[in-house]
Write a protein that holds these residues in place. Structure first.
Motif, short mmCIF file in Angstrom:
data_model
loop_
_atom_site.label_atom_id
_atom_site.label_comp_id
_atom_site.label_asym_id
_atom_site.label_seq_id
_atom_site.Cartn_x
_atom_site.Cartn_y
_atom_site.Cartn_z
N ILE A 297 1.96 53.96 -17.22
CA ILE A 297 2.47 54.64 -16.01
C ILE A 297 1.33 55.40 -15.34
CG2 ILE A 297 4.09 56.38 -15.12
CD1 ILE A 297 5.47 53.85 -16.12
N ASN A 298 0.51 56.10 -16.13
CA ASN A 298 -0.65 56.79 -15.57
C ASN A 298 -1.56 55.83 -14.82
OD1 ASN A 298 -1.73 59.81 -16.12
ND2 ASN A 298 -0.08 59.30 -17.54
N ALA A 299 -1.75 54.64 -15.37
CA ALA A 299 -2.61 53.65 -14.72
C ALA A 299 -1.98 53.19 -13.41
CB ALA A 299 -2.85 52.47 -15.66
N LEU A 300 -0.67 52.97 -13.41
CA LEU A 300 0.01 52.52 -12.19
C LEU A 300 0.01 53.62 -11.12
CD1 LEU A 300 3.08 50.59 -13.69
CD2 LEU A 300 0.94 49.64 -12.80
N VAL A 301 0.05 54.86 -11.56
CA VAL A 301 0.02 55.97 -10.60
C VAL A 301 -1.41 56.17 -10.05
CG1 VAL A 301 0.34 58.48 -10.36
CG2 VAL A 301 2.03 57.12 -11.60
N ALA A 302 -2.40 55.87 -10.87
CA ALA A 302 -3.79 56.01 -10.43
C ALA A 302 -4.22 54.87 -9.52
CB ALA A 302 -4.72 56.05 -11.65
N ALA A 303 -3.55 53.72 -9.63
CA ALA A 303 -4.06 52.49 -9.01
C ALA A 303 -3.63 52.32 -7.56
CB ALA A 303 -3.60 51.28 -9.82
N ASP A 304 -4.50 51.63 -6.81
CA ASP A 304 -4.13 51.12 -5.49
C ASP A 304 -3.52 49.73 -5.62
OD1 ASP A 304 -5.63 53.25 -3.94
OD2 ASP A 304 -7.28 52.35 -5.08
N ARG A 305 -3.97 48.99 -6.63
CA ARG A 305 -3.59 47.58 -6.78
C ARG A 305 -3.28 47.28 -8.24
NH1 ARG A 305 -3.72 48.24 -2.19
NH2 ARG A 305 -4.89 47.18 -0.55
N LEU A 306 -2.37 46.32 -8.42
CA LEU A 306 -2.00 45.88 -9.76
C LEU A 306 -2.33 44.39 -9.92
CD1 LEU A 306 -0.46 46.08 -12.49
CD2 LEU A 306 1.65 45.64 -11.18
N ILE A 307 -2.98 44.07 -11.01
CA ILE A 307 -3.20 42.67 -11.39
C ILE A 307 -2.37 42.42 -12.65
CG2 ILE A 307 -4.88 40.96 -12.21
CD1 ILE A 307 -7.01 42.49 -10.59
N VAL A 308 -1.58 41.34 -12.64
CA VAL A 308 -0.72 41.03 -13.78
C VAL A 308 -1.12 39.67 -14.37
CG1 VAL A 308 1.65 40.73 -14.59
CG2 VAL A 308 1.18 42.24 -12.64
N PRO A 309 -1.83 39.68 -15.49
CA PRO A 309 -2.10 38.40 -16.15
C PRO A 309 -0.81 37.86 -16.78
CG PRO A 309 -3.61 40.14 -16.89
CD PRO A 309 -2.48 40.80 -16.18
N VAL A 310 -0.58 36.57 -16.60
CA VAL A 310 0.62 35.92 -17.15
C VAL A 310 0.17 34.70 -17.94
CG1 VAL A 310 2.81 34.81 -16.59
CG2 VAL A 310 1.96 36.68 -15.14
N GLN A 311 0.53 34.68 -19.19
CA GLN A 311 0.13 33.55 -20.03
C GLN A 311 1.01 32.34 -19.74
OE1 GLN A 311 -0.01 34.46 -24.22
NE2 GLN A 311 -0.56 32.36 -24.77
N CYS A 312 0.38 31.17 -19.66
CA CYS A 312 1.11 29.93 -19.38
C CYS A 312 1.83 29.45 -20.64
CB CYS A 312 0.16 28.83 -18.90
SG CYS A 312 -0.64 29.21 -17.36
N GLU A 313 2.97 30.03 -20.94
CA GLU A 313 3.73 29.63 -22.11
C GLU A 313 5.20 29.89 -21.85
OE1 GLU A 313 3.71 32.47 -25.31
OE2 GLU A 313 4.46 33.77 -23.74
N TYR A 314 6.06 29.36 -22.71
CA TYR A 314 7.49 29.62 -22.61
C TYR A 314 7.73 31.12 -22.52
CZ TYR A 314 9.20 24.95 -23.72
OH TYR A 314 9.51 23.62 -23.67
N TYR A 315 8.78 31.53 -21.82
CA TYR A 315 9.14 32.94 -21.71
C TYR A 315 8.12 33.76 -20.93
CZ TYR A 315 11.87 31.36 -25.69
OH TYR A 315 12.67 30.64 -26.52
N ALA A 316 7.26 33.08 -20.14
CA ALA A 316 6.28 33.84 -19.35
C ALA A 316 6.97 34.82 -18.42
CB ALA A 316 5.39 32.88 -18.56
#
Ligand SMILES: Nc1ncnc2c1ncn2[C@@H]1O[C@H](COP(=O)(O)OP(=O)(O)O)[C@@H](O)[C@H]1O
Ligand SMILES: [Mg+2]
Length: 253
Positions: A135-154
């Motif tokens: 949460i602290n990182a999301l409050v500090a950030a201007d932008r969010l990068i979300v890595p998503v693994q290519c697998e079931y249940y991604a």
């Protein structure tokens, strides 16, 4: 610009993405600060060429909770232009201590603000949870990068992450924008890998980066040398993908 790299799932490529995108942007001539916000300290060991931070090194926990400045805590890495605020196991205790602080969600934001004049790019490697540190990182950030693994249940977990982002926007950081979802560990030999990419693109139109990072053995080797793969083996397919992804991230602004 401050980027948080987050996904509460472990092992999806957060740390790999953070250190490689940060290294590419540093190689492009920008000053970049990497903030390791995970008590596992994989980003820290991933950029120090096999060295460890000194015993008296200040860490992200000191910066968030004890008033240490970024200028005092940062150390150089094997990548020219890339500095690091290291993590250590003390971050786990810090997460507990933080709960009782006034303004507990804004500790990292306040600590990083003075550093943005010197570092046009700051990357925060988040822990695998939606705890107070993330949460602290999301409050500090201007932008969010979300890595998503290519697998079931991604997709599993992504809606909860997006709900958290919406809450953070509504209450704490209206400026938070999603830079992109980055598909990682793609295996062209399996049908599922391609299906997952399509599924995530359909679910999040416009949000998924064009670049897909392939699964590549060089990525698994590079941590034992303490180097991002873009430096360890710049010609390998994953390194080229991270170069491309970092150009997309910069172009998205
Ligand atoms: N493109 C890739 N190809 C092969 N292995 C990868 C790739 N990306 C990440 N890995 C490996 O997968 C594991 C998890 O990646 P990591 O970046 O540490 O994820 P997280 O930070 O989300 O837990 C690590 O062992 C890492 O070396
Ligand atoms: Mg990690």
């Amino acid at each position: 610009m401050i980027y948080a790299v987050a996904n509460q799932k472990g092992g999806v490529g957060k740390t790999t993405t953070t250190i490689n995108v940060a290294a590419c942007i540093a190689a492009a001539g920008h000053r970049v600060l990497l903030v390791d916000a995970d008590a596992q300290a994989n980003a820290t060991s991933g950029v120090l060429g096999g060295e460890r931070p000194g015993a008296d090194a200040l860490t992200t926990a000191d910066v968030m909770l004890d008033g240490a400045s970024v200028a005092a805590a940062r150390i150089p890495t094997v990548v020219p232009g890339l500095d690091l605020v290291p993590a250590s196991a003390d971050l786990a205790g810090a997460a507990v201590e933080m709960v009782d602080r006034v303004g507990r969600e804004r500790l990292l934001r306040e600590a990083l603000q003075p550093a943005t004049a010197e570092y046009p790019y700051v990357f925060i490697d988040c822990p695998p949870s939606l705890d107070l540190i993330t949460i602290n990182a999301l409050v500090a950030a201007d932008r969010l990068i979300v890595p998503v693994q290519c697998e079931y249940y991604a997709l599993e977990g992504l809606s909860r992450l997006m709900e958290t982002v919406a809450e953070v926007r509504a209450r704490l950081n209206p400026a938070l924008a999603i830079s992109g979802l980055l598909m990682t560990m793609h295996d062209p030999r399996t049908r599922i890998s391609g299906e997952v990419v399509n599924e995530v693109r359909t679910h999040f139109p416009g949000l998924v980066l064009d670049t897909v990072v392939p699964r590549n053995v060089r990525v698994t080797e590079s941590p034992s040398f303490g180097e991002p793969v873009v430096r360890y083996d710049p010609q390998c397919a994953a390194a080229e993908a991270y170069q491309e992804a970092s150009r997309e991230v910069m172009a998205r602004g």
